[in-house]
Design an enzyme around this catalytic site. Structure first.
Site, PDB file in Angstrom:
ATOM      1  N   LYS A 107      79.457  44.554  98.631  1.00 12.38           N
ATOM      2  CA  LYS A 107      79.167  44.496  97.191  1.00 12.38           C
ATOM      3  C   LYS A 107      77.686  44.248  97.006  1.00 12.38           C
ATOM      4  O   LYS A 107      77.050  43.624  97.863  1.00 12.38           O
ATOM      5  CB  LYS A 107      79.948  43.360  96.527  1.00 12.38           C
ATOM      6  CG  LYS A 107      80.126  43.537  95.044  1.00 12.38           C
ATOM      7  CD  LYS A 107      81.278  44.460  94.727  1.00 12.38           C
ATOM      8  CE  LYS A 107      81.437  44.695  93.241  1.00 12.38           C
ATOM      9  NZ  LYS A 107      82.685  45.388  92.952  1.00 12.38           N
TER      10      LYS A 107
HETATM   11  P1  NAD Z   1      81.298  47.318  82.028  1.00 18.79           P
HETATM   12  O1  NAD Z   1      79.925  46.754  82.094  1.00 18.79           O
HETATM   13  O2  NAD Z   1      81.488  48.761  81.776  1.00 18.79           O
HETATM   14  O3  NAD Z   1      82.151  46.552  80.911  1.00 18.79           O
HETATM   15  C1  NAD Z   1      82.237  45.170  80.801  1.00 18.79           C
HETATM   16  C2  NAD Z   1      82.642  44.867  79.362  1.00 18.79           C
HETATM   17  O4  NAD Z   1      82.893  43.469  79.230  1.00 18.79           O
HETATM   18  C3  NAD Z   1      81.549  45.227  78.359  1.00 18.79           C
HETATM   19  O5  NAD Z   1      82.122  45.904  77.277  1.00 18.79           O
HETATM   20  C4  NAD Z   1      80.994  43.869  77.955  1.00 18.79           C
HETATM   21  O6  NAD Z   1      80.447  43.869  76.650  1.00 18.79           O
HETATM   22  C5  NAD Z   1      82.230  43.002  78.074  1.00 18.79           C
HETATM   23  N1  NAD Z   1      81.913  41.579  78.238  1.00 18.79           N
HETATM   24  C6  NAD Z   1      80.877  41.020  78.900  1.00 18.79           C
HETATM   25  N2  NAD Z   1      80.919  39.689  78.801  1.00 18.79           N
HETATM   26  C7  NAD Z   1      82.014  39.402  78.071  1.00 18.79           C
HETATM   27  C8  NAD Z   1      82.594  38.198  77.612  1.00 18.79           C
HETATM   28  N3  NAD Z   1      82.050  37.016  77.899  1.00 18.79           N
HETATM   29  N4  NAD Z   1      83.738  38.261  76.887  1.00 18.79           N
HETATM   30  C9  NAD Z   1      84.288  39.456  76.587  1.00 18.79           C
HETATM   31  N5  NAD Z   1      83.775  40.628  76.989  1.00 18.79           N
HETATM   32  C10 NAD Z   1      82.650  40.599  77.708  1.00 18.79           C
HETATM   33  O7  NAD Z   1      81.999  46.854  83.376  1.00 18.79           O
HETATM   34  P2  NAD Z   1      83.264  47.506  84.088  1.00 18.79           P
HETATM   35  O8  NAD Z   1      82.776  48.490  85.077  1.00 18.79           O
HETATM   36  O9  NAD Z   1      84.284  47.874  83.081  1.00 18.79           O
HETATM   37  O10 NAD Z   1      83.774  46.249  84.941  1.00 18.79           O
HETATM   38  C11 NAD Z   1      84.584  45.231  84.383  1.00 18.79           C
HETATM   39  C12 NAD Z   1      85.284  44.482  85.499  1.00 18.79           C
HETATM   40  O11 NAD Z   1      86.045  45.416  86.272  1.00 18.79           O
HETATM   41  C13 NAD Z   1      84.375  43.764  86.496  1.00 18.79           C
HETATM   42  O12 NAD Z   1      85.013  42.591  86.934  1.00 18.79           O
HETATM   43  C14 NAD Z   1      84.270  44.740  87.627  1.00 18.79           C
HETATM   44  O13 NAD Z   1      83.965  44.108  88.864  1.00 18.79           O
HETATM   45  C15 NAD Z   1      85.673  45.292  87.635  1.00 18.79           C
HETATM   46  N6  NAD Z   1      85.799  46.600  88.304  1.00 18.79           N
HETATM   47  C16 NAD Z   1      85.108  47.694  87.866  1.00 18.79           C
HETATM   48  C17 NAD Z   1      85.282  48.905  88.513  1.00 18.79           C
HETATM   49  C18 NAD Z   1      84.614  50.173  88.041  1.00 18.79           C
HETATM   50  O14 NAD Z   1      84.962  51.250  88.561  1.00 18.79           O
HETATM   51  N7  NAD Z   1      83.724  50.150  87.094  1.00 18.79           N
HETATM   52  C19 NAD Z   1      86.125  49.001  89.634  1.00 18.79           C
HETATM   53  C20 NAD Z   1      86.816  47.867  90.048  1.00 18.79           C
HETATM   54  C21 NAD Z   1      86.650  46.683  89.372  1.00 18.79           C
END
Ligand code: NAD
Length: 476
Positions: A107
């Protein structure tokens, strides 16, 4: 996000790991080898922006190299630190093992608030960070392959791939150095939606598991189920969109940075997403009631709670009040180890992160294979498949007419049957198959072993077992 008397994210992952290995018969040396993070590289680099040099701190952590390349996203957030990156790298090892993606775990993260920079500044920063990692083989198609995570997406992945190719002009497999790229830059269809799509497929499989549903006290199908989502970013948006548009779920709560929206009749996910993009938050949206204390909506009555933002949001301070019978961890580490104990004692079923959000790495695996094979999935066989289906249709119609029966195949059937699978259909099919198989491997442990009473421990047992086998096969 954790309350002061809670373990850190890294410690939480280790506590959950230890709970599982206590039920296994691993030698202490092997147990230690699987648990520890192999290496974490910290880099500080300067970029000249707005007339002065700004210094940024980034990390790339490699948890387990039992298989290479190692795989794991790059996160842009002010919360990034070594502890977080190592916890996320460990989860990647377990996740890849569980869904049988042939990678070790890694990561990366950059301590930055991407919203404070414009596109050209972000490009400069990303290229410089990538340069630092590439020159140490911490980005490399055969050794370490990043992907998007919180705060990053297709755009950043395209810059990283281009930077790698500029530094390795003769590497014919250069595109495979990173996944999650746009389709016009070596990406694969269905990658952007993949993690949210995987959450949907995970729920489909859970709702086919009558024993699992019984344990959660749920009945029926997803149709009409009340869902609360935290974080309408890449993962949360796609999960909420597919569940509401395709499965009939009602999205009764959406929690974002600046508060939450609730509507017992269901929120319009697309409209909320557009509103957030234009107004930088949910406040002011009129299709639901605005709640300033967004986190309180995690405790709202619903059937399924989907934390899809950041880690530690369900912790010792609120776990007791979380009433959802089913939590699916779309984010990594949203439930702390302490909260996990409280929820398990209450009978809440948690579909764990290492399974729930594995759709992203699964489709990243397909993209990496596509890049190495230099051909789009379906390109060779699609038309041949369509021609064979046409033969059957023609023959059926001939038989029907010759025999005088006069059957007619419906145009809708013919259209669907005749269409050969393109890349998107194949990606979705491969993802669905992966999510089904991984669920079955976890659920059989959950349902069959008396000493395992939750899906997370079951998931750890399956994945640690696979990693341990792999180390043993290497002669360690
Ligand atoms: P992203 O940046 O696209 O979205 C995150 C969202 O959460 C945003 O809309 C943001 O405004 C919101 N957010 C931030 N702080 C917040 C808070 N305190 N309360 C409520 N909402 C809040 O990120 P993502 O890619 O969707 O990732 C989200 C989670 O999923 C992370 O934990 C990431 O590790 C996990 N994840 C992502 C992927 C991927 O393919 N993108 C894959 C596996 C896991």
């Amino acid at each position: 996000m954790n309350t002061p008397n809670e373990p850190s994210f890294r410690e939480s992952v280790d506590i959950m790991f230890n709970r599982a290995v206590a039920l296994m018969d691993l030698s202490p040396g092997l147990e230690e080898k699987v648990r520890v993070c192999n290496a974490t590289y910290t880099v500080r680099f300067g970029v000249r922006l707005r007339g002065q040099i700004q210094t940024f701190t980034g990390y790339r952590s490699v948890h387990s190299e039992h298989m290479e390349p190692v795989k794991g996203g790059i996160r842009y957030s002010m919360g990034v630190n070594q502890n977080e990156v190592e916890a996320l790298a460990a989860l990647m090892s377990y996740k890849c093992a569980l869904v049988e993606a042939p990678f070790g775990g890694s990561k990366g993260g950059l301590c930055i608030d991407p919203r404070q920079y414009d596109e050209s500044e972000l490009e400069l920063i990303t290229r410089r960070f990538a340069y630092e990692l590439i020159k140490r083989d911490l980005i490399n198609p055969s050794q370490n392959v990043p992907a998007p995570d919180m705060g990053t997406g297709e755009r950043e992945m395209a810059w990283i791939a281009d930077q790698y190719k500029r530094m390795n002009t003769t590497d014919i497999n250069g595109s495979a150095c990173v996944t999650g790229k746009p389709t016009n830059a070596g990406g694969i269809q269905g990658r952007t939606e993949a993690t949210g799509r995987g959450v949907q497929y995970a729920l489909h499989e859970f709702f086919r598991d009558s024993e699992g549903k019984k344990k959660a006290g749920l009945e029926g199908t997803l149709d009409g189920k009340k869902v609360v989502v935290q974080g309408l970013g890449n993962v949360g948006y796609h999960a909420a969109k597919f569940l509401s548009e395709e499965d009939g779920c009602k999205i009764t709560g959406i929690i974002e940075r600046d508060g939450a929206l609730v509507n017992p009749d269901g929120l319009d996910v697309e409209a909320v997403r557009t509103w957030i993009a234009e107004n930088d938050g949910v406040s002011g949206y009129t299709g639901g009631t605005y709640v300033k204390d967004g986190a309180s909506v995690l405790e709202q009555d619903c059937d399924i709670l989907i934390p899809a933002a950041l880690e530690g949001v369900i912790n010792l301070s609120n776990a007791e009040r979380v009433t959802a019978p089913l939590i699916i961890e779309a984010a990594n580490g949203p439930v702390t180890a302490g909260a996990d104990d409280i929820l398990r004692a209450k009978g809440t079923v948690i579909i764990p992160d290492m399974y729930a959000n594995a759709g992203g790495v699964t489709v990243s695996y397909f993209e990496w294979v596509k890049n190495l094979s230099h051909i789009r999935f379906g390109r060779m066989q699609r038309r041949q498949e369509e021609a064979r289906h046409q033969l059957i249709i023609d023959e059926l119609e001939r038989l029907s007419s010759d025999s005088g029966i006069g059957w007619e195949l419906s145009p809708n059937f013919k259209q669907k049957y005749l269409r050969g699978a393109g890349e998107l259909e194949l990606v979705r099919s491969g993802l669905d198959d992966t999510m089904r198989a991984a669920y079955q491997s976890m659920a059989s442990v959950w349902h069959e072993r008396d000493d395992v009473d939750d899906l997370r421990t079951a998931a750890y047992l399956v994945s640690i077992g696979k990693i341990a086998d792999s180390y043993r096969a290497k002669g360690l």
